[in-house]
Design a protein around this motif. Structure first.
Motif, PDB file in Angstrom:
ATOM      1  N   THR B  78       0.875   6.123  -6.655  1.00 42.33           N
ATOM      2  CA  THR B  78       1.376   4.761  -6.876  1.00 42.33           C
ATOM      3  C   THR B  78       0.419   3.988  -7.764  1.00 42.33           C
ATOM      4  N   LEU B  79      -0.869   4.079  -7.453  1.00 42.32           N
ATOM      5  CA  LEU B  79      -1.835   3.339  -8.261  1.00 42.32           C
ATOM      6  C   LEU B  79      -1.846   3.847  -9.698  1.00 42.32           C
ATOM      7  N   VAL B  80      -1.731   5.161  -9.871  1.00 39.03           N
ATOM      8  CA  VAL B  80      -1.737   5.712 -11.227  1.00 39.03           C
ATOM      9  C   VAL B  80      -0.512   5.225 -12.004  1.00 39.03           C
ATOM     10  N   MET B  81       0.648   5.191 -11.339  1.00 37.51           N
ATOM     11  CA  MET B  81       1.852   4.783 -12.043  1.00 37.51           C
ATOM     12  C   MET B  81       1.842   3.296 -12.340  1.00 37.51           C
ATOM     13  N   GLY B 245     -11.132   8.747   0.067  1.00 39.74           N
ATOM     14  CA  GLY B 245     -11.247  10.031  -0.598  1.00 39.74           C
ATOM     15  C   GLY B 245      -9.901  10.671  -0.900  1.00 39.74           C
ATOM     16  N   LEU B 246      -9.001  10.602   0.100  1.00 43.80           N
ATOM     17  CA  LEU B 246      -7.711  11.243  -0.132  1.00 43.80           C
ATOM     18  C   LEU B 246      -6.858  10.460  -1.130  1.00 43.80           C
ATOM     19  N   THR B 247      -6.971   9.138  -1.117  1.00 45.77           N
ATOM     20  CA  THR B 247      -6.254   8.364  -2.126  1.00 45.77           C
ATOM     21  C   THR B 247      -6.735   8.753  -3.521  1.00 45.77           C
ATOM     22  N   PHE B 248      -8.045   8.805  -3.675  1.00 40.88           N
ATOM     23  CA  PHE B 248      -8.591   9.210  -4.962  1.00 40.88           C
ATOM     24  C   PHE B 248      -8.121  10.620  -5.315  1.00 40.88           C
ATOM     25  N   LEU B 249      -8.142  11.527  -4.320  1.00 39.31           N
ATOM     26  CA  LEU B 249      -7.774  12.913  -4.592  1.00 39.31           C
ATOM     27  C   LEU B 249      -6.317  13.019  -5.028  1.00 39.31           C
ATOM     28  N   SER B 250      -5.448  12.298  -4.330  1.00 40.22           N
ATOM     29  CA  SER B 250      -4.037  12.394  -4.705  1.00 40.22           C
ATOM     30  C   SER B 250      -3.803  11.785  -6.090  1.00 40.22           C
ATOM     31  N   ALA B 251      -4.542  10.728  -6.413  1.00 44.46           N
ATOM     32  CA  ALA B 251      -4.404  10.151  -7.756  1.00 44.46           C
ATOM     33  C   ALA B 251      -4.858  11.143  -8.813  1.00 44.46           C
ATOM     34  N   ALA B 252      -5.994  11.800  -8.543  1.00 49.36           N
ATOM     35  CA  ALA B 252      -6.507  12.779  -9.504  1.00 49.36           C
ATOM     36  C   ALA B 252      -5.538  13.941  -9.664  1.00 49.36           C
ATOM     37  N   ALA B 253      -5.022  14.415  -8.522  1.00 45.35           N
ATOM     38  CA  ALA B 253      -4.105  15.549  -8.586  1.00 45.35           C
ATOM     39  C   ALA B 253      -2.827  15.163  -9.324  1.00 45.35           C
ATOM     40  N   PHE B 254      -2.372  13.947  -9.129  1.00 48.27           N
ATOM     41  CA  PHE B 254      -1.156  13.499  -9.808  1.00 48.27           C
ATOM     42  C   PHE B 254      -1.281  13.672 -11.312  1.00 48.27           C
ATOM     43  N   GLY B 278       6.852   3.261 -14.222  1.00 50.74           N
ATOM     44  CA  GLY B 278       5.689   2.606 -13.651  1.00 50.74           C
ATOM     45  C   GLY B 278       5.992   1.843 -12.381  1.00 50.74           C
ATOM     46  N   TRP B 279       7.182   1.322 -12.263  1.00 48.07           N
ATOM     47  CA  TRP B 279       7.539   0.669 -11.006  1.00 48.07           C
ATOM     48  C   TRP B 279       8.586   1.467 -10.250  1.00 48.07           C
ATOM     49  N   ALA B 280       9.420   2.236 -10.968  1.00 43.37           N
ATOM     50  CA  ALA B 280      10.510   2.936 -10.302  1.00 43.37           C
ATOM     51  C   ALA B 280      10.000   4.095  -9.458  1.00 43.37           C
ATOM     52  N   PHE B 281       8.975   4.805  -9.953  1.00 40.49           N
ATOM     53  CA  PHE B 281       8.517   5.938  -9.160  1.00 40.49           C
ATOM     54  C   PHE B 281       7.772   5.495  -7.898  1.00 40.49           C
TER      55      PHE B 281
END
Lengths: 93, 892
Positions: B78-81, B245-254, B278-281
């Motif tokens: 979500t943060l990445v998008m 950590g997991l938020t960062f990890l999921s963002a990186a993996a995304f 950016g907002w729809a996903f």
């Protein structure tokens, strides 16, 4: 960066309002993920080490999520304009 | 209980539907009707490959065990998008302008098109993704086994057999729709369409189950909240380290997952879609995760203790008798698993074939490769084999791990593995100073730390790493314990591994980049990629992101001219059986158009223009180099043409000169002939008139003798003229035969004086001592020259007491013989012309000659290798005969 751009590309000191507004909106777009990160970090502040009510946390998190989505949706329109001139000048500003 | 066979039928029907959707989408795309395929809705839905069976089933299980922590997996993306303007926009722009085909391609191409980096990233991706594919296979087989419950629990053999069938089917789908043609943009419209359909199905399924739970089983949101408070997960202990950590990890993996890169960047058709996504996903993710906690809570409440919470999404509706809903839920889980496997297999196959197989194959070929048919065939074959291999690996991993809960943890381990690409990725696109050396070092370091701290320990104590190693570290070194590096204990293993791998990865990357120098290609690629917004233009103003035929016509008209352009378009429209003159823009048509344009502006420029219109992308470096090559060739050709034309001009000028000379000579010859005829006619007229007199009239003896005498003189004169003419002609044509003899100069002069009948009227002054010169030349001809000069002096010297001085002098290597009289000499303006034929300076009759004497002298002297010239400034007429001494020396 300003010293490298040729004179005709340096933005004028007094800008017209629409492009200025657009640039500020782009700044908000750049800030938004950090605002989101801060919002999502809030749970860490609650009773650190202790416990929190799941239900309340769920409501808060989904509420913050919805706010972020709404902000992103509102911003997406002005950030999306097909204005090549404005888009190309996003480096130095 | 739902019949197992009905389930199989439904599943197969669904698969057939997917195949149909994919076929239909491909056909429409091939015809050029890509309008609705390029909508931002499809793009957003395709991003849902992120939500796999692990999230469809596993999220509920995760929530049931650990509460709200499962949200971190969705908060990162979500943060990445939401921050698409920062990172995603740049990635998409780079992907289009550099024609990036995969994440390995991006890393490799950014750092100087280094194949080493491409291989490293590919290997990392394969190792990281294989367990994840196994996880999907496990989820699908587990969901099948739930419905086969009435015939007893499945054995492991049943499970792996089902998994095999599923794997084969997925391989078939991916091969069919992912590798039919080689699209240079690597877009797979059929696959994307199928993925979008699956996204809708799984969202719908999960929401349906959620609605069922909230309003069907419970009685509304407030009831659900109350139930949450009464459930085992009512209290949530926030583990700060894991939360962040997991938020960062999921963002990186995304960003770094190969399948996510494929749908985010490679399959992106229009940059504007990113803004919508950016907002729809995030909205999609939020809806997907909204009902997870309710389902988990109700499941914990209603299902018997010990049942697998991962499968609550299936078992809950089944337990309540909602078989239809359970089937829908099954389809949702099936969709999640299959969409992940298809896209992941495609992305991995692209990377493996581009970075491992093709370089090997090209390296093994002795003569290098051209882009010919057999190369394309090899690439497609390599892709297909890679897809099969990847799926086989996933199935093997599933078999060897035996299923079970061990796989569930693999999801995060896999994320951590692929996230090692993040420093190189972000550094590459934002930092000009990033170098290949740094990137390779960072990648390898991160990979090593990840393997040591997370991947290998995951096989359990005694799996790969021994119990002792895990407890005390290698060789008993405490601070190198795999799960407590540098003595930092108490961290969750995943967070610990993420922390150390990212830290060391980034450090080595930065230090390595700063310490090393990039190659020129690296610098170029770095400038292109980091400054991509300055080098490429934004999205064009095409409607719906496709070039309208009219805009294309305008561009083509500028090059081909309006008439030819319209003809081409009309022909195409006729071919497509459309009325009017605007055809649909199909890939075939664009290819034909490119060929037409190539005829005018060259193949490279035409290609660049067409691809610019097609993809809205800037011209790549390769295109520019090709254009520059062609331009250089054209310039070389035109400079050659220029040289030829200069030569032609010169030749023409020379021809003109020669023509002028010939014309002049011809005029000269005409003049000569007319003069000769005049010279000949004069004596002939005398002879004729006198002979008439002798024949017709009665003449006295005295008169007869006089007339005969005149006739005789004239005849002699005529003969002499003819002799001279002949002589001159022979001399001029070079046909003269020189009779070279030895002789003395003095003898020649003596003979000349005798032969010229020197009489007392001309006094000759000589210096005999100086005349002692030995000569080797044609003595008679030389004598002829002297005779002529003396005779001229006799005829033309107009002094009272004519004197001729003959002076001999030497000037190495020549001998000068000067004939100087004491007359008035020859005026300056005649000095050049006296040597010409028939030129006489005074009265003809007095001369008695034809005016050829000096001309003959000049010819003779030239043949003998000397010259005869007029000496001015001697008072009287002075002629200098130059005998080349070489002639003289040759005698000695």
């Amino acid at each position: 960066m300003n010293s490298r751009t040729p004179p005709e590309q340096r933005p004028a000191v007094f800008l017209e309002r629409t492009s200025y507004r657009r640039r500020r909106l782009r700044d908000v777009g750049r800030l938004l993920p950090f605002i989101g990160a801060l919002l999502f970090l809030v749970p860490l502040l609650w009773n650190a080490g202790g416990e929190t009510r799941t239900a309340m946390a769920m409501v808060y998190l989904f509420g913050a999520w919805a706010v972020l989505i709404a902000l992103a949706a509102i911003l997406s329109r002005p950030l999306k304009t097909r204005d090549d001139v404005a888009q190309q000048s996003n480096g130095p500003d | 209980m739902l019949s197992f066979n009905i389930l199989i039928t439904v599943a197969l029907g669904y698969v057939v539907l997917l195949f149909g959707v994919a076929f239909y989408a491909e056909r429409r795309a091939a015809q050029g009707h890509t309008g609705w395929l390029r909508s931002s809705l499809i793009y957003t839905l395709s991003l849902s490959v992120y939500c796999t069976a692990w999230t469809f089933y596993g999220a509920v299980g995760y929530a049931a065990r650990s509460g709200l922590e499962f949200l971190t997996i969705y908060l990162g993306p979500t943060l990445v998008m939401i921050g698409w303007w920062l990172i995603l926009r740049k990635l998409v722009r780079i992907g289009r302008s550099q024609r990036i085909t995969s994440i390995a391609d991006l890393i490799s191409s950014r750092f100087g098109k280094s194949n080493t980096l491409g291989v490293i990233v590919t290997v990392l991706a394969v190792i990281g993704t294989t367990p994840y594919i196994a996880l999907q296979l496990q989820s699908v087989t587990l969901s099948f086994s739930v419905f086969a419950g009435d015939s007893g629990p499945w054995t492991a053999q049943d499970l792996s057999g089902t998994a095999l069938w599923v794997a084969v089917g997925l391989a078939a789908f991916t091969v069919l729709f992912g590798t039919r043609t080689l699209d240079s943009n690597e877009r797979h419209h059929g696959v994307v369409m199928a993925i979008a359909v699956e996204a809708i199905v799984k969202l719908f399924a999960l929401v349906a189950v959620g609605v069922f739970v909230v309003w069907g089983i419970a009685s509304g949101p407030t009831d659900i909240l109350a139930r949450i408070d009464a459930s085992p997960i009512a209290e949530w202990q926030v583990n700060g380290g894991r939360w962040v950590g997991l938020t960062f990890l999921s963002a990186a993996a995304f960003l770094c997952l190969p399948r996510m890169f494929q749908v985010l960047v490679v399959e992106n058709a229009d940059e504007q879609h990113v803004a919508t996504a950016g907002w729809a996903f995030p909205l999609y993710l939020a809806v997907m995760s909204l009902f997870v906690i309710p389902i988990a809570v109700v499941g914990l409440d209603l299902m018997p203790a010990g049942s697998n919470p991962d499968l609550f999404v299936l078992t809950l509706p089944l337990s309540q008798g909602a078989n239809g809903l359970a089937t829908l839920s099954f389809l949702g889980g099936f969709s999640s698993a299959t969409s992940m496997v298809i896209v992941a297999a495609l992305a991995l196959a692209t990377m493996v074939s581009n970075h491992v197989v093709m370089p090997l194959w090209l390296g093994l070929r002795p003569q290098g490769a051209t882009v010919s048919g057999d190369v394309r065939r090899v690439v497609i074959l390599a892709r297909r084999i890679s897809i099969a291999a990847v799926l086989a690996l996933g199935w093997l991993y599933y078999r060897m791990s035996g299923g079970g809960t061990a796989l569930a943890a693999i999801g995060l381990i896999s994320f951590c593995g692929v996230a090692q690409v993040l420093p190189a990725l972000l550094g590459g696109i934002f930092w000009r100073g990033a170098t290949r050396f740094g990137a390779a070092g960072g990648l390898l370091t991160g990979f090593a730390v990840w393997a040591y701290a997370l991947f290998l320990p995951s096989f359990g104590a005694g799996g790969v790493m021994s119990e002792a190693l895990l407890a005390q570290g290698p060789f008993g070194i405490g601070w190198l314990r795999p799960q407590a590096l540098f003595g930092i204990e108490g961290l969750d293993p995943v967070v610990h591994a993420v922390l150390w791998s990212m830290l060391l990865n980034t450090s080595v990357f930065c230090v390595g980049s700063v310490l090393s120098f990039p190659s020129p290609v690296e610098r170029l690629q770095g400038a292109q990629i980091v400054n991509v917004f300055e080098h490429s233009s934004g999205p064009r103003g095409w409607s719906r992101g496709t070039p309208a035929a009219e805009d294309l016509l305008v561009m083509v008209q500028r090059i081909l001219g309006s008439r030819q352009a319209q003809t081409v378009f009309e022909q195409e429209a006729n071919r497509q059986e459309l009325s009017g003159y605007l055809p649909e823009i199909t890939p075939d048509f664009l290819e034909r158009l490119e060929r037409e344009l190539a005829g005018s502006v060259g193949a490279a420029t035409a290609h660049a223009m067409i691809s610019q219109i097609l993809g809205g992308a800037a011209v790549s470096v390769e295109d520019l180099i090709a254009v520059a090559d062609e331009t250089a060739q054209m310039m070389e050709y035109s400079s050659r043409l220029e040289a030829q034309s200069v030569e032609l001009t010169r030749t023409a000028r020379q021809l003109r000169d020669a023509n002028d000379k010939l014309t002049a000579l011809s005029i000269q010859k005409d003049g000569f002939l007319s003069q000769i005829s005049h010279e000949l006619r004069t004596p002939m007229t005398s002879i004729r008139s006198f002979s008439e007199l002798l024949r017709d009239d009665d003449v006295s003896d005295v008169e007869r003798q006089k007339f005969a005498g005149i006739m005789h003189d004239e005849a002699i004169r005529l003969t002499r003229l003819l002799d001279d003419l002949l002589d001159l002609s022979v001399l001029e044509n070079g046909q003269v035969h020189l009779n070279l003899q030895d002789g003395n100069l003095r003898d020649i002069i003596d003979r000349a004086l005798v032969a010229s009948k020197q009489d007392a009227s001309l006094k000759v002054v000589r210096a005999p001592d100086h005349e002692r010169e030995l000569l080797h030349t044609d003595l008679d001809r030389l004598g002829q020259v002297f005779i002529n000069l003396v005779a001229n002096a006799q005829k033309y010297c107009d002094a009272d007491r004519p004197t001729l001085e003959i002076a001999v002098s030497r000037s190495e290597p020549d001998v000068f013989v000067d004939f100087i009289d004491n007359g008035t000499g020859i005026p300056r303006k005649h000095q050049a012309v006296i040597f010409e034929k028939f030129s006489r300076l005074s009265d003809q009759a007095a001369a008695g000659g034809a005016g050829l004497g000096l001309a003959i002298c000049r010819e003779i002297m030239e043949r003998l290798g000397g010259s005869v010239t007029y000496l001015p400034g001697k008072g009287g007429a002075a002629f200098r005969v130059v005998l080349p001494r070489a002639q003289a020396l040759a005698a000695q």
